[in-house]
Design an enzyme around this catalytic site. Structure first.
Site, mmCIF file in Angstrom:
data_model
loop_
_atom_site.group_PDB
_atom_site.id
_atom_site.type_symbol
_atom_site.label_atom_id
_atom_site.label_comp_id
_atom_site.label_asym_id
_atom_site.label_seq_id
_atom_site.Cartn_x
_atom_site.Cartn_y
_atom_site.Cartn_z
ATOM 1 N N ILE A 77 19.373 -10.721 9.894
ATOM 2 C CA ILE A 77 17.722 -10.536 9.652
ATOM 3 C C ILE A 77 17.277 -11.801 8.898
ATOM 4 O O ILE A 77 16.319 -12.736 9.249
ATOM 5 C CB ILE A 77 17.321 -9.305 9.110
ATOM 6 C CG1 ILE A 77 17.641 -8.104 10.253
ATOM 7 C CG2 ILE A 77 15.784 -9.391 8.764
ATOM 8 C CD1 ILE A 77 17.414 -6.713 9.642
ATOM 9 N N ASP A 84 23.466 -15.362 -1.497
ATOM 10 C CA ASP A 84 24.288 -14.340 -0.825
ATOM 11 C C ASP A 84 25.630 -14.449 -1.381
ATOM 12 O O ASP A 84 25.709 -15.275 -2.278
ATOM 13 C CB ASP A 84 24.567 -14.576 0.672
ATOM 14 C CG ASP A 84 24.707 -13.029 1.370
ATOM 15 O OD1 ASP A 84 25.423 -12.357 0.869
ATOM 16 O OD2 ASP A 84 23.986 -13.058 2.539
ATOM 17 N N ALA A 116 13.324 -5.254 3.097
ATOM 18 C CA ALA A 116 14.849 -4.452 3.173
ATOM 19 C C ALA A 116 14.555 -3.177 2.791
ATOM 20 O O ALA A 116 14.556 -2.337 3.782
ATOM 21 C CB ALA A 116 15.606 -5.279 1.965
ATOM 22 N N ARG A 117 14.526 -2.764 1.465
ATOM 23 C CA ARG A 117 14.376 -1.245 1.022
ATOM 24 C C ARG A 117 13.547 -1.492 -0.131
ATOM 25 O O ARG A 117 13.729 -2.488 -0.967
ATOM 26 C CB ARG A 117 15.950 -0.669 0.700
ATOM 27 C CG ARG A 117 16.504 -0.168 1.976
ATOM 28 C CD ARG A 117 15.978 0.898 2.726
ATOM 29 N NE ARG A 117 16.463 1.209 3.990
ATOM 30 C CZ ARG A 117 16.158 1.046 5.078
ATOM 31 N NH1 ARG A 117 15.094 0.109 5.480
ATOM 32 N NH2 ARG A 117 16.493 1.430 6.356
ATOM 33 N N ASP A 148 6.805 -4.164 3.090
ATOM 34 C CA ASP A 148 6.891 -3.022 4.209
ATOM 35 C C ASP A 148 7.548 -1.863 3.848
ATOM 36 O O ASP A 148 7.575 -0.802 4.390
ATOM 37 C CB ASP A 148 7.444 -3.857 5.527
ATOM 38 C CG ASP A 148 7.525 -3.077 6.636
ATOM 39 O OD1 ASP A 148 6.461 -2.326 6.932
ATOM 40 O OD2 ASP A 148 8.756 -2.760 7.142
ATOM 41 N N GLU A 199 9.233 6.514 -0.542
ATOM 42 C CA GLU A 199 8.199 6.548 0.571
ATOM 43 C C GLU A 199 8.408 7.967 1.017
ATOM 44 O O GLU A 199 9.618 8.950 1.118
ATOM 45 C CB GLU A 199 9.089 5.647 1.769
ATOM 46 C CG GLU A 199 8.771 4.322 1.472
ATOM 47 C CD GLU A 199 9.535 3.519 2.796
ATOM 48 O OE1 GLU A 199 9.779 3.955 3.834
ATOM 49 O OE2 GLU A 199 9.665 2.141 2.380
ATOM 50 N N HIS A 215 6.233 0.640 6.475
ATOM 51 C CA HIS A 215 7.510 0.487 7.001
ATOM 52 C C HIS A 215 7.487 0.427 8.442
ATOM 53 O O HIS A 215 8.029 1.268 9.116
ATOM 54 C CB HIS A 215 8.288 1.843 6.457
ATOM 55 C CG HIS A 215 9.758 1.391 6.528
ATOM 56 N ND1 HIS A 215 10.753 2.193 5.798
ATOM 57 C CD2 HIS A 215 10.571 0.768 7.443
ATOM 58 C CE1 HIS A 215 11.932 1.861 5.931
ATOM 59 N NE2 HIS A 215 11.982 0.943 6.983
ATOM 60 N N ILE A 216 6.792 -0.624 8.603
ATOM 61 C CA ILE A 216 6.954 -0.844 10.409
ATOM 62 C C ILE A 216 7.467 -2.044 10.920
ATOM 63 O O ILE A 216 7.481 -2.359 12.065
ATOM 64 C CB ILE A 216 5.208 -1.223 10.718
ATOM 65 C CG1 ILE A 216 4.488 -2.219 10.099
ATOM 66 C CG2 ILE A 216 4.418 0.079 10.732
ATOM 67 C CD1 ILE A 216 3.547 -3.084 10.681
ATOM 68 N N GLY A 217 8.411 -2.520 9.694
ATOM 69 C CA GLY A 217 9.181 -3.551 10.129
ATOM 70 C C GLY A 217 9.942 -3.477 11.446
ATOM 71 O O GLY A 217 10.068 -4.581 12.421
ATOM 72 N N SER A 218 10.476 -2.714 11.936
ATOM 73 C CA SER A 218 11.231 -2.734 13.296
ATOM 74 C C SER A 218 10.575 -1.612 14.298
ATOM 75 O O SER A 218 11.065 -1.199 15.385
ATOM 76 C CB SER A 218 12.645 -1.711 13.056
ATOM 77 O OG SER A 218 12.579 -0.274 12.489
#
Ligand code: DGY
Length: 318
Positions: A157, A176, A236-237, A261, A266, A284-287
């Site tokens: 991603i 990373d 991410a989260r 997002d 939540e 939380h509409i990312g996907s």
């Protein structure tokens, strides 16, 4: 070989339910309500597999209580922070998720959040309620061309977001655990130390997994490294962010803004975000596109069917 019977824990889009029903004898959660762990365990009695799982905490206690009929767990998400993978492995319980198929959709959402903050969309939408007309001063935002996007977590991603940002003429940096090969970096600058990334970027994208190492990553100390014009985006989260620290930075204009997002706790997220003009927040509409939702269903069906038939599956986590 007989068809598996499965329990689908969350209400799915119709087109996903049709695909599931074509592959399995399915019992659907038609209520649209979020089920408790106990309700899920009851629904799983006599079933071969679970399908769904977002919002259902699959911890060690859950694994211990699974009915003996259950042979696999499928989570309708790429994220698996709600699943105790170590406990699943210890139980010999296979777990499947939905990698790859939502990458483009989530990357598009990251761009939406980036541009939404840069162009002050929260304030713009509010202004439309009583707009007095164009002025040179009105809601001057930030042009993203020529700016540096710093991506924390350069997996599928993260790299898909970088591809889009390059089209917007942004420079890419990332952090990373390890440096990636040049073909994956495509010129992106690597910072081993995330604090260095934060000091050198204009837009910080949180695209890492939620792990014990990344939880609470965006704290007061790290935010203090950022430029006063910087933007933070979280696709991410929620638990990657320390809300008190981010809200303080936003309300004191220590950074330009944040596009979020995902949230801690939540759907009962910190209500202070709703009052901040420099926070652009989404539920939380990312996907959440029709295309991604359909593919998520298909890959989960494929993984469970492959396992049932004794074949390897690319989306097996445990
Ligand atoms: C995912 O797939 O991980 C989405 O964030 C939904 O939880």
């Amino acid at each position: 070989m007989s068809r598996w019977s499965i329990f689908v824990t969350a209400k799915m889009p119709d087109y996903v339910e049709r695909d599931i029903a074509a592959a399995f004898d399915a019992t659907f959660n038609t209520t649209g309500e979020k089920l408790t762990q106990e309700q899920v365990l009851k629904g799983l009695e006599g079933k071969d597999a679970l399908f769904g799982g977002v919002g259902v905490k699959m911890d060690a206690a859950f694994m211990d209580k699974l009915p003996s009929s259950v042979k696999a767990l499928g989570t309708y998400s790429v994220g698996f922070d709600h699943v105790d993978i170590a406990a699943a492995k210890a139980k010999g319980m296979p777990v499947f998720n939905t990698p790859d198929v939502l990458t483009d959709t989530v990357a598009e959402c990251a761009m939406l959040l980036t541009l939404g903050v840069a162009r002050r969309v929260t304030e713009s939408v509010a202004l439309m309620a009583d707009w007095k007309g164009w002025t040179p001063l009105q809601l001057n935002g930030m042009e993203v061309a020529g700016k540096t996007m710093g991506i924390f977590g350069f997996g599928r991603i993260g790299r898909a977001i970088a591809d889009r940002a390059r089209a917007f003429k942004m420079n890419i940096a990332y952090s990373d655990m390890n440096k990636f090969s040049p073909d994956l970096e495509q010129g992106a600058i690597y910072y081993k130390d995330p604090a260095e990334l934060m000091a050198h970027c204009d837009i910080l994208i949180l695209a890492c997994n939620s792990t014990p190492e990344t939880r609470g990553f965006l704290n007061r100390e790290r935010l203090a490294k950022m430029r006063p014009t910087a933007i933070v985006v979280n696709i991410a989260r929620g638990d990657i962010v320390n809300d008190d620290a981010l809200i303080e930075a936003l309300s004191q204009n220590k950074i330009m803004g944040a596009g979020l997002d995902v949230f801690n706790n939540e759907p009962n997220f910190d209500p202070r975000y709703k009052t901040l003009p420099n926070a652009f927040i989404l539920p939380h509409i990312g996907s959440s596109t029709v295309e991604a939702r359909r593919r998520m269903g298909q890959i989960l069906i494929e993984g469970l069917l492959a396992f049932k038939d004794g074949k390897p599956a690319r989306n097996r986590l445990a």
